[in-house]
Design a protein around this motif. Structure first.
Motif, PDB file in Angstrom:
ATOM      1  N   VAL A   1       0.850  -1.197   0.000  1.00 33.33           N
ATOM      2  CA  VAL A   1       0.000   0.000   0.000  1.00 33.33           C
ATOM      3  C   VAL A   1       0.886   1.247   0.000  1.00 33.33           C
ATOM      4  N   ASP A   2       0.334   2.369  -0.498  1.00 35.33           N
ATOM      5  CA  ASP A   2       1.096   3.617  -0.419  1.00 35.33           C
ATOM      6  C   ASP A   2       0.791   4.321   0.903  1.00 35.33           C
ATOM      7  N   SER A   3       1.363   5.510   1.087  1.00 31.02           N
ATOM      8  CA  SER A   3       1.234   6.161   2.396  1.00 31.02           C
ATOM      9  C   SER A   3      -0.214   6.539   2.711  1.00 31.02           C
ATOM     10  N   SER A   4      -1.076   6.643   1.654  1.00 33.00           N
ATOM     11  CA  SER A   4      -2.479   6.984   1.930  1.00 33.00           C
ATOM     12  C   SER A   4      -3.334   5.724   2.138  1.00 33.00           C
ATOM     13  N   GLY A   5      -2.706   4.546   2.054  1.00 31.91           N
ATOM     14  CA  GLY A   5      -3.452   3.311   2.290  1.00 31.91           C
ATOM     15  C   GLY A   5      -4.006   2.674   1.027  1.00 31.91           C
ATOM     16  N   ARG A   6      -3.739   3.282  -0.148  1.00 37.92           N
ATOM     17  CA  ARG A   6      -4.233   2.710  -1.416  1.00 37.92           C
ATOM     18  C   ARG A   6      -3.480   1.418  -1.732  1.00 37.92           C
ATOM     19  N   SER A   7      -4.230   0.355  -2.047  1.00 37.59           N
ATOM     20  CA  SER A   7      -3.584  -0.915  -2.392  1.00 37.59           C
ATOM     21  C   SER A   7      -3.023  -0.822  -3.804  1.00 37.59           C
ATOM     22  N   ILE A   8      -1.748  -1.124  -3.940  1.00 34.92           N
ATOM     23  CA  ILE A   8      -1.077  -0.965  -5.237  1.00 34.92           C
ATOM     24  C   ILE A   8      -0.801  -2.302  -5.904  1.00 34.92           C
ATOM     25  N   ALA A   9      -0.307  -3.232  -5.095  1.00 31.22           N
ATOM     26  CA  ALA A   9       0.136  -4.496  -5.690  1.00 31.22           C
ATOM     27  C   ALA A   9       0.014  -5.609  -4.663  1.00 31.22           C
ATOM     28  N   ARG A  10       0.009  -6.841  -5.179  1.00 36.60           N
ATOM     29  CA  ARG A  10       0.121  -8.010  -4.318  1.00 36.60           C
ATOM     30  C   ARG A  10       1.365  -8.765  -4.718  1.00 36.60           C
ATOM     31  N   GLY A  11       1.982  -9.404  -3.740  1.00 31.45           N
ATOM     32  CA  GLY A  11       3.155 -10.185  -4.099  1.00 31.45           C
ATOM     33  C   GLY A  11       3.412 -11.264  -3.080  1.00 31.45           C
ATOM     34  N   LEU A  12       4.310 -12.185  -3.436  1.00 29.64           N
ATOM     35  CA  LEU A  12       4.701 -13.248  -2.518  1.00 29.64           C
ATOM     36  C   LEU A  12       5.987 -12.811  -1.829  1.00 29.64           C
ATOM     37  N   ALA A  13       5.967 -12.785  -0.496  1.00 23.33           N
ATOM     38  CA  ALA A  13       7.114 -12.263   0.258  1.00 23.33           C
ATOM     39  C   ALA A  13       8.272 -13.262   0.246  1.00 23.33           C
ATOM     40  N   ALA A  14       9.471 -12.759  -0.007  1.00 16.73           N
ATOM     41  CA  ALA A  14      10.658 -13.623   0.005  1.00 16.73           C
ATOM     42  C   ALA A  14      11.237 -13.727   1.417  1.00 16.73           C
ATOM     43  N   TYR A  15      10.737 -12.886   2.318  1.00 17.86           N
ATOM     44  CA  TYR A  15      11.184 -12.897   3.720  1.00 17.86           C
ATOM     45  C   TYR A  15       9.956 -12.901   4.630  1.00 17.86           C
ATOM     46  N   ALA A  16      10.120 -13.488   5.828  1.00 20.66           N
ATOM     47  CA  ALA A  16       9.033 -13.466   6.815  1.00 20.66           C
ATOM     48  C   ALA A  16       8.923 -12.062   7.428  1.00 20.66           C
ATOM     49  N   PHE A  17       7.786 -11.795   8.083  1.00 19.33           N
ATOM     50  CA  PHE A  17       7.511 -10.431   8.572  1.00 19.33           C
ATOM     51  C   PHE A  17       8.600  -9.892   9.501  1.00 19.33           C
ATOM     52  N   ASP A  18       9.124 -10.778  10.412  1.00 17.90           N
ATOM     53  CA  ASP A  18      10.118 -10.272  11.373  1.00 17.90           C
ATOM     54  C   ASP A  18      11.427  -9.920  10.687  1.00 17.90           C
ATOM     55  N   ALA A  19      11.749 -10.667   9.622  1.00 21.29           N
ATOM     56  CA  ALA A  19      12.963 -10.340   8.862  1.00 21.29           C
ATOM     57  C   ALA A  19      12.764  -9.017   8.117  1.00 21.29           C
ATOM     58  N   VAL A  20      11.561  -8.834   7.529  1.00 17.16           N
ATOM     59  CA  VAL A  20      11.315  -7.586   6.784  1.00 17.16           C
ATOM     60  C   VAL A  20      11.365  -6.392   7.739  1.00 17.16           C
ATOM     61  N   GLU A  21      10.857  -6.574   8.955  1.00 14.22           N
ATOM     62  CA  GLU A  21      10.930  -5.476   9.930  1.00 14.22           C
ATOM     63  C   GLU A  21      12.377  -5.044  10.148  1.00 14.22           C
ATOM     64  N   ARG A  22      13.280  -6.014  10.153  1.00 17.55           N
ATOM     65  CA  ARG A  22      14.688  -5.678  10.427  1.00 17.55           C
ATOM     66  C   ARG A  22      15.406  -5.067   9.229  1.00 17.55           C
ATOM     67  N   ILE A  23      14.995  -5.438   8.018  1.00 14.30           N
ATOM     68  CA  ILE A  23      15.724  -4.886   6.855  1.00 14.30           C
ATOM     69  C   ILE A  23      14.999  -3.704   6.201  1.00 14.30           C
ATOM     70  N   ALA A  24      13.785  -3.384   6.674  1.00 11.34           N
ATOM     71  CA  ALA A  24      13.033  -2.258   6.098  1.00 11.34           C
ATOM     72  C   ALA A  24      13.882  -0.982   6.184  1.00 11.34           C
ATOM     73  N   ARG A  25      13.781  -0.156   5.144  1.00 10.51           N
ATOM     74  CA  ARG A  25      14.515   1.116   4.998  1.00 10.51           C
ATOM     75  C   ARG A  25      16.008   0.930   4.774  1.00 10.51           C
ATOM     76  N   ARG A  26      16.490  -0.299   4.726  1.00  9.36           N
ATOM     77  CA  ARG A  26      17.939  -0.507   4.578  1.00  9.36           C
ATOM     78  C   ARG A  26      18.296  -0.879   3.142  1.00  9.36           C
ATOM     79  N   SER A  27      19.573  -0.733   2.824  1.00  7.98           N
ATOM     80  CA  SER A  27      20.006  -1.076   1.465  1.00  7.98           C
ATOM     81  C   SER A  27      20.170  -2.587   1.366  1.00  7.98           C
ATOM     82  N   THR A  28      20.167  -3.086   0.138  1.00 10.28           N
ATOM     83  CA  THR A  28      20.272  -4.538  -0.064  1.00 10.28           C
ATOM     84  C   THR A  28      21.604  -5.059   0.482  1.00 10.28           C
TER      85      THR A  28
END
Ligand code: GLU
Length: 382
Positions: free
Chosen positions: A326-353
């Motif tokens: 979703v974008d910052s206003s809450g609009r749904s943009i896309a669906r996808g299959l996550a390559a990482y679990a939620f707790d991993a994404v929390e840790r790498i969010a905002r970071r470079s690859t």
């Protein structure tokens, strides 16, 4: 009349694979079975098969027929009552079709599905193989939702949306939604002396959504809104949809001949089957809030989702689970299959690859959602 408008009826006449969705309001009236309608529709489907077309029926009516057998005056009030009525009525529903097709030398098959079953891609493919095999051997598949196991949380909820999923399953080029009105009215029929129908709908605009608002019947769960959803979903898998009155004599044969009956919805930008499944059949397990740069890259740049563009993680999802972006206003943009679990994404969010391994001690790749596993929810041509 635009080119799409003038070519859409002939397109229906070319359709080889057809999904016919039949609503409870067509098959029953005041709680009683409409024997003539069962007979009429079965005859038309048999004729289409004989002419070399392949037809899958998606039929409601189990709850209505079950309630009648149980002597209930309505379809059951609670979810459990409805489930019980469906379990009783499904037998009678199939029997109605079986008897009529047998007279025309055709066998029928009962196919009961659930959203959570089809949300698993392997099962989705298995269901496809079964349906295509039935068609290959000339049997008429009759699909309904398995109401015994599908409670509110995990159900399609209405056979309109289910019929669009079936269109994707079998690669149909035409979806015919048979209901008890003539099509989509421009104004609610009760408001006008001579209600006018939309003939061709190329795009579901807010005006069209308003025209569809607020119609429901006692047994079917859908109403007009879910029919529009189904038409939109069918458009994205390359199927034209015709919404028309299932009680009219020869209506199916006329639609399949390209006659101007009911309202016809043109096809949209066709998604590959797996992406259609991802957009319309899966249920999401979490939400990723993206920054504007990531939204642009995904919507207009054809890019994958990298950790740097994620600003917030909501919900608990595992590797491979569907999530919504979703974008910052809450609009749904896309669906996808996550390559990482939620707790991993929390840790790498905002970071470079580059920081993925450093943060997690492993890497499933640079992308949180790879482009191949991502689908935009809006048709880019609209
Ligand atoms: N599965 C339900 C039934 O057979 C109907 C759902 C619907 O009408 O959309 O009665």
């Amino acid at each position: 009349m635009s080119q799409a408008q003038s070519s859409v009826r002939p397109a229906a006449s070319q359709a080889r694979r057809i999904v016919v969705k039949i609503g409870s309001s067509v098959l029953t009236r005041d709680g009683e079975l409409e024997s003539r309608v069962f007979g009429d529709i079965s005859r038309q489907v048999a004729e289409l098969f004989d002419a070399g077309r392949e037809v899958v029926i998606v039929s409601s009516g189990a709850i209505a027929i079950g309630a009648r057998e149980l002597g209930w005056s309505e379809g059951g009030r609670s979810i459990r009552e409805k489930q019980a009525a469906a379990a009783v009525g499904q037998i009678g529903l199939i029997e109605q079709y079986r008897r009529r097709f047998v007279r025309r030398g055709r066998k029928v098959a009962q196919v009961l599905v659930t959203r959570s079953g089809l949300a698993d891609h392997e099962r989705f493919i298995n269901a496809r193989h079964t349906l295509l095999e039935l068609l290959r051997i000339g049997v008429v598949p009759i699909v309904n939702e398995n109401d015994t196991v599908a409670t509110e949380e995990i159900r399609f909820g209405d056979n309109d949306n289910l019929s669009a999923t079936v269109a994707n399953l079998i690669g149909a080029d035409l979806l015919v939604i048979l209901t008890d009105v003539e099509g989509l009215y421009q104004t609610p029929p009760r408001d006008a002396a001579k209600p006018k129908l939309f003939d061709v709908v190329e795009r579901v605009t807010p005006e069209i959504e308003r025209a569809a608002g607020g119609s429901t019947s006692a047994f079917g769960r859908g109403g007009m809104t879910t029919k529009l959803e189904a038409a939109q979903a069918a458009a994205r898998c390359g199927a034209t949809t015709v919404l028309c009155n299932g009680r009219r004599r020869d209506v199916l044969l006329r639609v399949a001949a390209g006659d101007p009956v009911g309202t016809i919805f043109t096809t949209g930008n066709r998604l590959a089957s797996r992406k259609h499944w991802l957009a319309f059949t899966t249920r999401t397990h979490g939400e990723l809030v993206l920054d504007d740069g990531a939204v642009r890259a995904i919507e207009h740049g054809g890019k994958s989702l990298l950790p740097a563009g994620i600003v917030e993680v909501r919900g608990k999802f595992r590797v491979g689970d569907p999530v919504v972006c979703v974008d910052s206003s809450g609009r749904s943009i896309a669906r996808g299959l996550a390559a990482y679990a939620f707790d991993a994404v929390e840790r790498i969010a905002r970071r470079s690859t580059r920081e993925i391994v450093q943060m997690l001690g492993y890497s499933n790749g640079d992308e949180v959602i790879h482009r191949d596993d991502l689908v935009l929810l809006e048709d880019p041509s609209e």
